[in-house]
Design an enzyme around this catalytic site. Sequence first.
Site, short mmCIF file in Angstrom:
data_model
loop_
_atom_site.label_atom_id
_atom_site.label_comp_id
_atom_site.label_asym_id
_atom_site.label_seq_id
_atom_site.Cartn_x
_atom_site.Cartn_y
_atom_site.Cartn_z
CB THR A 57 -63.58 80.05 4.07
OG1 THR A 57 -62.48 79.69 3.24
CG2 THR A 57 -63.04 80.24 5.48
CG ASP A 58 -61.88 76.25 0.52
OD1 ASP A 58 -61.53 77.37 0.95
OD2 ASP A 58 -61.62 75.86 -0.65
CD GLU A 59 -58.65 80.69 2.51
OE1 GLU A 59 -57.78 81.13 3.26
OE2 GLU A 59 -59.04 81.31 1.50
CG ASN A 75 -67.15 82.90 -3.69
OD1 ASN A 75 -68.29 83.31 -3.54
ND2 ASN A 75 -66.76 81.71 -3.26
CB ILE A 121 -71.46 92.23 13.60
CG1 ILE A 121 -70.02 91.95 13.12
CG2 ILE A 121 -72.44 92.35 12.45
CD1 ILE A 121 -69.81 90.51 12.69
CE1 TYR A 148 -61.43 84.99 6.15
CE2 TYR A 148 -60.26 83.30 4.89
CZ TYR A 148 -61.43 83.99 5.17
OH TYR A 148 -62.59 83.70 4.50
CG LEU A 182 -70.87 100.99 5.02
CD1 LEU A 182 -71.42 102.39 4.71
CD2 LEU A 182 -71.02 100.07 3.81
CB ALA A 209 -70.31 90.97 8.70
CE LYS A 268 -65.43 82.97 7.75
NZ LYS A 268 -66.57 83.94 7.69
P1 NAD Z 1 -65.55 91.23 1.77
O1 NAD Z 1 -64.30 91.55 2.53
O2 NAD Z 1 -65.70 91.64 0.37
O3 NAD Z 1 -66.81 91.82 2.56
C1 NAD Z 1 -66.91 91.80 3.96
C2 NAD Z 1 -68.02 92.78 4.38
O4 NAD Z 1 -68.15 92.70 5.81
C3 NAD Z 1 -67.70 94.24 4.03
O5 NAD Z 1 -68.83 94.84 3.43
C4 NAD Z 1 -67.39 94.87 5.38
O6 NAD Z 1 -67.72 96.24 5.45
C5 NAD Z 1 -68.25 94.02 6.31
N1 NAD Z 1 -67.75 94.04 7.69
C6 NAD Z 1 -66.47 93.81 8.11
N2 NAD Z 1 -66.39 93.96 9.44
C7 NAD Z 1 -67.65 94.27 9.88
C8 NAD Z 1 -68.20 94.54 11.16
N3 NAD Z 1 -67.45 94.53 12.26
N4 NAD Z 1 -69.51 94.81 11.24
C9 NAD Z 1 -70.30 94.84 10.13
N5 NAD Z 1 -69.82 94.61 8.89
C10 NAD Z 1 -68.51 94.33 8.77
O7 NAD Z 1 -65.70 89.66 1.94
P2 NAD Z 1 -66.33 88.58 0.94
O8 NAD Z 1 -65.27 88.11 0.02
O9 NAD Z 1 -67.60 89.08 0.40
O10 NAD Z 1 -66.63 87.40 1.96
C11 NAD Z 1 -67.86 87.34 2.66
C12 NAD Z 1 -67.87 86.12 3.57
O11 NAD Z 1 -67.68 84.95 2.81
C13 NAD Z 1 -66.76 86.13 4.63
O12 NAD Z 1 -67.29 85.67 5.84
C14 NAD Z 1 -65.73 85.18 4.07
O13 NAD Z 1 -65.02 84.55 5.12
C15 NAD Z 1 -66.60 84.18 3.33
N6 NAD Z 1 -65.96 83.51 2.16
C16 NAD Z 1 -65.34 84.27 1.20
C17 NAD Z 1 -64.77 83.60 0.10
C18 NAD Z 1 -64.10 84.38 -1.02
O14 NAD Z 1 -63.51 83.77 -1.91
N7 NAD Z 1 -64.18 85.71 -1.05
C19 NAD Z 1 -64.84 82.21 0.00
C20 NAD Z 1 -65.49 81.49 1.01
C21 NAD Z 1 -66.05 82.15 2.08
P1 TYD Z 2 -56.47 85.30 -2.56
O1 TYD Z 2 -57.30 85.84 -3.65
O2 TYD Z 2 -55.89 86.23 -1.55
O3 TYD Z 2 -57.39 84.17 -1.83
P2 TYD Z 2 -56.97 83.05 -0.72
O4 TYD Z 2 -55.66 83.38 -0.15
O5 TYD Z 2 -58.07 83.25 0.28
O6 TYD Z 2 -57.02 81.75 -1.43
O7 TYD Z 2 -55.28 84.47 -3.18
C1 TYD Z 2 -55.52 83.38 -4.06
C2 TYD Z 2 -54.17 82.77 -4.40
O8 TYD Z 2 -53.41 83.73 -5.15
C3 TYD Z 2 -53.32 82.44 -3.19
O9 TYD Z 2 -52.61 81.22 -3.45
C4 TYD Z 2 -52.34 83.60 -3.09
C5 TYD Z 2 -52.16 84.00 -4.53
N1 TYD Z 2 -51.85 85.45 -4.74
C6 TYD Z 2 -50.74 85.83 -5.47
O10 TYD Z 2 -49.97 85.00 -5.97
N2 TYD Z 2 -50.49 87.16 -5.65
C7 TYD Z 2 -51.30 88.12 -5.13
O11 TYD Z 2 -51.00 89.35 -5.30
C8 TYD Z 2 -52.47 87.72 -4.40
C9 TYD Z 2 -53.41 88.72 -3.80
C10 TYD Z 2 -52.71 86.36 -4.24
#
Ligand code: NAD
Ligand code: TYD
Length: 340
Positions: free
Chosen positions: A124-126, A179, A60, A149, A35, A81, A153
């Site tokens: 992630t694709d990043e 996502n 974790i 970041y 959390l 996480a 990953k």
């Molecule tokens: P988020 O930041 O919304 O959620 C992360 C969760 O991990 C939170 O609930 C946080 O409390 C928990 N957490 C963080 N540190 C922790 C720790 N030390 N111990 C236990 N819990 C911990 O992230 P998200 O967007 O839901 O992403 C989830 C996963 O998917 C990540 O691994 C991210 O790299 C990957 N991912 C995200 C996207 C995206 O677009 N959001 C795309 C591809 C992959």
């Molecule tokens: P983000 O949602 O942070 O995802 P990621 O960096 O993991 O792709 O950002 C998506 C795209 O939007 C990225 O090119 C950065 C841009 N961005 C802005 O232009 N303004 C903003 O305030 C934020 C948060 C992101």
Amino acid sequence: MRIVVTGGAGFIGSNFIQYMSRKYPDYELVNVDSLTYAGNLENFKDIDSLANYSFIKVDITDSEQVSQLFSQRVDAIVHFAAESHVDRSILDPGAFLKTNVMGTQVLLEAARQHGVGKFVHVSTDEVYGSLGDTGTFSENSPLASNSPYSASKASSDLLVRAYHETYGLPVNITRCSNNYGPYQFPEKLIPLMILNALEGQPLPVYGDGLNVRDWLHVEDHCAGIDLVLHQGRDGEVYNIGGNNERTNIEIVKTILNYLNKPESLIRFVEDRLGHDKRYAIDATKLRSELGWEPQYSFDTGIAQTIQWYLDNRSWWERVRSGDYREYYEKQYSSRLGDRL
Ligand code: NAD
Ligand code: TYD
């Protein structure tokens, strides 16, 4: 099947638990989360009462807490996480190494010692870095991460691979594109722009707004992970992405248009450091091997998502109080000045 879902209180993790609890009422789903600012148990108000769901507060990175978790049987781990926001990783990389790299290793070690049947690492694709105007990332693209970041990953991906190669741990790695959907924390592009637009606040677009991301609805991501969990070949990487490439400025204009707000709210602001130009995923392997097909078009998905934020004001009002305000000021005050 008793599945530990780490990071289950975050955006994708909470969508995944909801998806799985509907689809597999016989599975036990254990939400394991420390959390942080991004974790929110209010995401579970609809399923809290379900017999097959439970929450345990665990960090974790703490091997003692993690080993206690394994005092009960764990059949599989789906590992979400993480510290997940690129802008925060630019402000403070250390937290990303701790959770994403060290935390993953702690879990892998526990999984190995307890003979866990499957470890799905959600990546992630990043990790593949940035593309030019053409081409896509395949599972064989080199790892070339550019932000703290994505570097954290990529490091965790390599540890997952190492635990498979060295100890034979049954692992999979999924690498998904950006996502969007319900319950996303409003530090990320889409919810941040929806909420700022709703409140008539400036919409901060980095650089020229022409960076491209490949957007996937979170439920389609969850469906892909479900397939990998049940049918993924051990040791394999699966890309997940829906061929929905959009420039950031297109996304922002779509949101303004849906909400009937003026484009004069857009502000082009100082660019992100090391800003990746373009991501695009080739998900052929997941489609052809496991039969995955995304269900949402971008148009339906974004409309559903905007409507969700309109319908859930109390959720995002609470999320945006407290820590969020502090972060927003740190990230945007020099970019937006007194228009913040
Ligand atoms: P988020 O930041 O919304 O959620 C992360 C969760 O991990 C939170 O609930 C946080 O409390 C928990 N957490 C963080 N540190 C922790 C720790 N030390 N111990 C236990 N819990 C911990 O992230 P998200 O967007 O839901 O992403 C989830 C996963 O998917 C990540 O691994 C991210 O790299 C990957 N991912 C995200 C996207 C995206 O677009 N959001 C795309 C591809 C992959
Ligand atoms: P983000 O949602 O942070 O995802 P990621 O960096 O993991 O792709 O950002 C998506 C795209 O939007 C990225 O090119 C950065 C841009 N961005 C802005 O232009 N303004 C903003 O305030 C934020 C948060 C992101």
